[in-house]
Design a protein around this motif. Sequence first.
Motif, PDB file in Angstrom:
ATOM      1  N   GLU A 123      -5.828  -4.087   5.670  1.00  0.00           N
ATOM      2  CA  GLU A 123      -4.722  -4.387   4.761  1.00  0.00           C
ATOM      3  C   GLU A 123      -5.149  -4.163   3.311  1.00  0.00           C
ATOM      4  O   GLU A 123      -6.174  -4.663   2.863  1.00  0.00           O
ATOM      5  CB  GLU A 123      -4.256  -5.831   4.933  1.00  0.00           C
ATOM      6  CG  GLU A 123      -3.040  -6.150   4.078  1.00  0.00           C
ATOM      7  CD  GLU A 123      -2.567  -7.581   4.234  1.00  0.00           C
ATOM      8  OE1 GLU A 123      -2.041  -8.119   3.240  1.00  0.00           O
ATOM      9  OE2 GLU A 123      -2.748  -8.157   5.324  1.00  0.00           O
ATOM     10  N   ASN A 124      -4.327  -3.372   2.608  1.00  0.00           N
ATOM     11  CA  ASN A 124      -4.581  -3.083   1.204  1.00  0.00           C
ATOM     12  C   ASN A 124      -3.253  -3.146   0.468  1.00  0.00           C
ATOM     13  O   ASN A 124      -2.321  -2.402   0.790  1.00  0.00           O
ATOM     14  CB  ASN A 124      -5.208  -1.690   1.065  1.00  0.00           C
ATOM     15  CG  ASN A 124      -5.394  -1.274  -0.382  1.00  0.00           C
ATOM     16  OD1 ASN A 124      -4.429  -0.990  -1.077  1.00  0.00           O
ATOM     17  ND2 ASN A 124      -6.625  -1.246  -0.823  1.00  0.00           N
ATOM     18  N   ASN A 125      -3.149  -4.049  -0.499  1.00  0.00           N
ATOM     19  CA  ASN A 125      -1.921  -4.206  -1.287  1.00  0.00           C
ATOM     20  C   ASN A 125      -0.676  -4.362  -0.427  1.00  0.00           C
ATOM     21  O   ASN A 125       0.363  -3.737  -0.670  1.00  0.00           O
ATOM     22  CB  ASN A 125      -1.737  -3.031  -2.262  1.00  0.00           C
ATOM     23  CG  ASN A 125      -2.739  -3.057  -3.384  1.00  0.00           C
ATOM     24  OD1 ASN A 125      -3.125  -4.126  -3.861  1.00  0.00           O
ATOM     25  ND2 ASN A 125      -3.187  -1.885  -3.800  1.00  0.00           N
ATOM     26  N   GLY A 126      -0.768  -5.175   0.613  1.00  0.00           N
ATOM     27  CA  GLY A 126       0.383  -5.458   1.453  1.00  0.00           C
ATOM     28  C   GLY A 126       0.706  -4.393   2.481  1.00  0.00           C
ATOM     29  O   GLY A 126       1.691  -4.510   3.207  1.00  0.00           O
ATOM     30  N   ILE A 127      -0.105  -3.360   2.573  1.00  0.00           N
ATOM     31  CA  ILE A 127       0.106  -2.305   3.565  1.00  0.00           C
ATOM     32  C   ILE A 127      -1.015  -2.376   4.593  1.00  0.00           C
ATOM     33  O   ILE A 127      -2.191  -2.422   4.236  1.00  0.00           O
ATOM     34  CB  ILE A 127       0.127  -0.904   2.911  1.00  0.00           C
ATOM     35  CG1 ILE A 127       1.250  -0.813   1.879  1.00  0.00           C
ATOM     36  CG2 ILE A 127       0.277   0.187   3.974  1.00  0.00           C
ATOM     37  CD1 ILE A 127       1.227   0.452   1.056  1.00  0.00           C
ATOM     38  N   GLY A 128      -0.659  -2.386   5.867  1.00  0.00           N
ATOM     39  CA  GLY A 128      -1.651  -2.407   6.933  1.00  0.00           C
ATOM     40  C   GLY A 128      -1.894  -1.002   7.455  1.00  0.00           C
ATOM     41  O   GLY A 128      -0.998  -0.395   8.041  1.00  0.00           O
ATOM     42  N   TYR A 129      -3.074  -0.481   7.224  1.00  0.00           N
ATOM     43  CA  TYR A 129      -3.427   0.860   7.679  1.00  0.00           C
ATOM     44  C   TYR A 129      -4.101   0.764   9.042  1.00  0.00           C
ATOM     45  O   TYR A 129      -5.133   0.110   9.173  1.00  0.00           O
ATOM     46  CB  TYR A 129      -4.390   1.541   6.687  1.00  0.00           C
ATOM     47  CG  TYR A 129      -3.771   1.806   5.341  1.00  0.00           C
ATOM     48  CD1 TYR A 129      -3.074   2.985   5.100  1.00  0.00           C
ATOM     49  CD2 TYR A 129      -3.885   0.874   4.310  1.00  0.00           C
ATOM     50  CE1 TYR A 129      -2.507   3.228   3.859  1.00  0.00           C
ATOM     51  CE2 TYR A 129      -3.321   1.110   3.072  1.00  0.00           C
ATOM     52  CZ  TYR A 129      -2.625   2.285   2.844  1.00  0.00           C
ATOM     53  OH  TYR A 129      -2.059   2.525   1.620  1.00  0.00           O
ATOM     54  N   GLU A 130      -3.504   1.416  10.053  1.00  0.00           N
ATOM     55  CA  GLU A 130      -4.114   1.447  11.380  1.00  0.00           C
ATOM     56  C   GLU A 130      -5.015   2.670  11.454  1.00  0.00           C
ATOM     57  O   GLU A 130      -4.572   3.796  11.247  1.00  0.00           O
ATOM     58  CB  GLU A 130      -3.046   1.516  12.467  1.00  0.00           C
ATOM     59  CG  GLU A 130      -3.647   1.474  13.866  1.00  0.00           C
ATOM     60  CD  GLU A 130      -2.594   1.396  14.950  1.00  0.00           C
ATOM     61  OE1 GLU A 130      -1.869   0.389  14.992  1.00  0.00           O
ATOM     62  OE2 GLU A 130      -2.505   2.360  15.737  1.00  0.00           O
ATOM     63  N   TYR A 142      -7.098  11.089   1.716  1.00  0.00           N
ATOM     64  CA  TYR A 142      -7.680   9.774   1.450  1.00  0.00           C
ATOM     65  C   TYR A 142      -9.181   9.873   1.684  1.00  0.00           C
ATOM     66  O   TYR A 142      -9.599  10.290   2.753  1.00  0.00           O
ATOM     67  CB  TYR A 142      -7.133   8.704   2.412  1.00  0.00           C
ATOM     68  CG  TYR A 142      -5.638   8.539   2.393  1.00  0.00           C
ATOM     69  CD1 TYR A 142      -5.013   7.944   1.316  1.00  0.00           C
ATOM     70  CD2 TYR A 142      -4.863   8.970   3.463  1.00  0.00           C
ATOM     71  CE1 TYR A 142      -3.635   7.777   1.298  1.00  0.00           C
ATOM     72  CE2 TYR A 142      -3.488   8.819   3.459  1.00  0.00           C
ATOM     73  CZ  TYR A 142      -2.874   8.222   2.373  1.00  0.00           C
ATOM     74  OH  TYR A 142      -1.523   8.066   2.364  1.00  0.00           O
TER      75      TYR A 142
END
Length: 195
Positions: A20-27, A2
Amino acid sequence: MYNYIKGKVVEVGLDKLVLENNGIGYELGVSGNTLADVSAAMGAEMKVFTYLYVREDTFALYGFSRAEEKTLFMRLIEISGIGPKLAMQILGGYDLATLTVAIATGDVKTLSKIKGLGKKTAELIVLNLREQLADEMSDVSTDIGGAMDADLSDAIFALVSLGVSNTEAVRAVQTAAKTASGVENIIAAALKLIG
């Protein structure tokens, strides 16, 4: 894997944020510098440069508000004995301009003040990054033709050590020097122009 993630900042913690991107939460694990940049963006969309760290027992995503910070992180973790957590601690020790100047000028004393970073590791960072940047610095010296004063040369060296191209570093420093003086102020102004 990425390069960056663009999304909405939905949570900010002590050393992490959730994007949050397209319903996904990236920690993402982040440094103090990135947290300072991100805290004002709570609820807003932001582009965060990323690095995915994968080892046998670890799978972690790290985030950076600026590409220059990511570049320095990548260089730090290439040094034996420095993992991502220590690299993030180093990045959070000082603002990016101060940290870059300290490494570029071999200021081990300043680097050793960072929590968790001893004198030997600070010396190792200086030794490794100076060796790695020797070729880049000779290119910068050629670009500036030896006609600039020491502050400008040091500022260019610091920017190149962060991964900024020689040409862009020279241009940004020359522009920044019109309104700023002193190495740290010139670097800070140049980073704003580049960023």
